[in-house]
Scaffold this motif. Structure first.
Motif, short mmCIF file in Angstrom:
data_model
loop_
_atom_site.label_atom_id
_atom_site.label_comp_id
_atom_site.label_asym_id
_atom_site.label_seq_id
_atom_site.Cartn_x
_atom_site.Cartn_y
_atom_site.Cartn_z
N GLU A 1 12.56 74.02 -23.56
CA GLU A 1 11.81 74.93 -24.42
C GLU A 1 12.74 75.96 -25.07
OE1 GLU A 1 7.44 74.94 -22.21
OE2 GLU A 1 9.07 76.18 -21.39
N THR B 1 14.24 74.14 -27.90
CA THR B 1 13.26 74.00 -28.97
C THR B 1 13.13 75.28 -29.77
OG1 THR B 1 11.97 72.34 -27.76
CG2 THR B 1 10.82 73.58 -29.47
N LYS C 1 14.16 75.68 -33.63
CA LYS C 1 13.07 75.92 -34.57
C LYS C 1 13.26 77.21 -35.35
CE LYS C 1 8.02 75.68 -34.77
NZ LYS C 1 6.80 75.42 -33.98
N GLN D 1 2.82 80.16 -25.73
CA GLN D 1 2.36 79.16 -26.69
C GLN D 1 2.58 79.66 -28.12
OE1 GLN D 1 -1.65 77.75 -26.00
NE2 GLN D 1 -1.89 77.05 -28.11
N LEU D 2 2.27 80.91 -28.37
CA LEU D 2 2.47 81.49 -29.69
C LEU D 2 3.95 81.49 -30.06
CD1 LEU D 2 0.11 84.61 -29.97
CD2 LEU D 2 0.08 82.56 -31.41
N LEU E 1 6.39 79.53 -29.07
CA LEU E 1 6.93 78.21 -29.34
C LEU E 1 6.35 77.59 -30.60
CD1 LEU E 1 7.05 76.75 -25.71
CD2 LEU E 1 8.95 77.62 -27.09
N SER E 2 5.13 77.97 -30.96
CA SER E 2 4.51 77.39 -32.15
C SER E 2 4.88 78.16 -33.41
CB SER E 2 2.99 77.33 -32.00
OG SER E 2 2.44 78.63 -31.87
N LYS E 3 4.91 79.50 -33.32
CA LYS E 3 5.21 80.33 -34.48
C LYS E 3 6.15 81.48 -34.09
CE LYS E 3 2.72 78.03 -37.38
NZ LYS E 3 3.32 77.32 -38.55
N GLN F 1 -5.17 78.30 -32.02
CA GLN F 1 -5.26 77.02 -32.72
C GLN F 1 -4.73 77.12 -34.14
OE1 GLN F 1 -6.22 73.92 -31.56
NE2 GLN F 1 -6.16 74.94 -29.56
N THR F 2 -4.81 78.32 -34.74
CA THR F 2 -4.34 78.51 -36.11
C THR F 2 -3.50 79.79 -36.19
OG1 THR F 2 -6.49 77.61 -36.80
CG2 THR F 2 -5.06 78.44 -38.54
N ASP G 1 -1.04 80.41 -37.87
CA ASP G 1 -0.57 80.69 -39.23
C ASP G 1 -1.22 81.95 -39.80
OD1 ASP G 1 0.68 77.75 -40.15
OD2 ASP G 1 -0.96 77.64 -38.71
N LYS H 1 -7.17 77.01 -41.15
CA LYS H 1 -5.85 76.92 -41.77
C LYS H 1 -5.93 76.99 -43.28
CE LYS H 1 -1.44 74.56 -41.20
NZ LYS H 1 -0.70 73.51 -40.46
#
Length: 356
Positions: free
Chosen positions: A214, A217, A221, A253-254, A256-258, A289-290, A292, A327
């Motif tokens: 992670e 990653t 990223k 989670q946030l 790693l995703s954004k 989930q979104t 963005d 989204k």
């Protein structure tokens, strides 16, 4: 540019509106409202801030020390505020080679001390091997000019040190393509020695309870985050967890995703969360989930959500009919949103914007 490289590189809104108001607004023509974006400028400003930060931090005892108030580092104190390469380009083979590589000299002119530094370099003696190294690491030929424009001070680094810093990443099981992405997307990464990078990676691993894969990653990223102002990272971490109320696993989670959430202004982050959570009534799970939405300009979310509310089409639950993906509030052009998502027209949308 490619011919030069071949000679260097070996090929290896609130409130309800009734149907009558909607009909009136949507039937009268209106001029298109422009929506200029300043994202590129904000990106360049961020890079400039990072440039000064990296230089300042070289003087700090620890990577975890608080970053002092921003001040410009003057490598050459006697540099005049205004400098123009034009008088030197025709006489300097070095400048001509840089122009051929795509380096934007007019941007270097604006940075104190950099013009004198560049003019003091000899292309064959001081630059050629560094350019070959960057190419071997994986920096694409078409982005070398951009890389050198952002960080011409790479030429002051010892080649042995640069190799040690990429070897460190290999020892941490970063793949060649991951190393290439890191170096390309963060031109300042190689300015930090292995001890500092190791501490930075360790900070993120310990703070967010990341596994080794992670960490790799995250660094691949968003490599700029690893060398970002840690005081700011701490502030946004506190905001996401304590102010916004996300649990530790959700924070991870946030991240790693954004990961760019940790690089935006804390006040902007809080304001966006307040709007989408309090005003739009979105749960933490829906935001996860979104994510963005937390990176989208406030005005865009307000306008698009407000327009859907105006049309009576606010329905973000995927289990119900007439579902509107969250989204869609963050991506695409206004025209795409209006015609494909809201199923309306630009005249109606522009009339609505005038009521805000």
């Amino acid at each position: 540019m490619r011919s030069i490289l071949k000679s260097i590189i070996k090929v290896s809104v609130s409130g309800r509106s009734g149907p009558l108001i909607r009909r009136l607004l949507c039937t009268k023509a209106a001029a298109t409202v422009p929506h200029p974006s300043s994202a590129l400028q904000r990106y360049e400003d961020d890079l400039q801030d990072e440039f000064h930060q990296v230089l300042r931090e070289e003087q700090q005892r620890s990577v975890l020390d608080p970053v002092p108030d921003p001040t410009s580092l003057e490598i050459f104190p006697n540099t005049k505020p205004a400098f123009n390469f034009a008088a030197y380009v025709n006489k300097s083979d070095t400048l001509q080679q840089l122009v051929s590589l795509g380096v934007e000299l007019h941007r270097l002119e604006k940075r104190k001390g950099i013009p004198q530094f560049v003019l003091g370099l000899d292309f064959e003696r001081d630059m050629k091997a560094h350019i070959r190294f960057l190419s071997d690491v994986g920096v694409p030929a078409e982005t070398l000019g951009e890389f050198l424009t952002k960080n011409p001070l790479i030429f002051k680094e010892d080649l042995g040190d640069l190799e040690t810093r990429t070897n460190y990443l290999e020892s941490k099981r970063f793949l060649p393509e991951e190393i290439a992405r890191i170096v390309t997307n963060n031109p300042f990464w190689l300015m930090l020695n292995t001890k500092r990078i190791d501490r930075r990676l360790g900070y993120f691993q310990k703070t967010f309870h990341l596994a080794g894969s992670e960490v790799r990653t995250l660094a691949t990223k968003q490599p700029r985050l690893i060398t970002y102002n840690l005081e700011h990272v701490r502030k946004n971490t506190f905001t996401v967890q304590e102010v916004m109320g996300f649990e530790k696993e959700e924070v991870k989670q946030l991240l790693l995703s954004k990961p760019r959430i940790w690089m935006i202004k804390t006040e902007a982050l809080q304001y966006r969360f307040e709007y989408i959570h309090r005003r739009m009534k979105l749960s933490h799970a829906e935001i996860l989930q979104t994510p963005d939405l937390l990176l989208t300009r406030d005005v865009r979310i307000k306008q698009r959500h407000g327009f859907l509310k105006f049309l009576g089409k606010v329905q973000y639950d995927p289990k119900k009919e007439l579902y509107i993906p969250l989204k869609s509030l963050a991506v695409g052009t206004d025209e795409m949103f209006v015609t494909e998502v809201a199923k309306s027209n630009m005249e109606c949308y522009n009339r609505f914007l005038k009521t805000l």
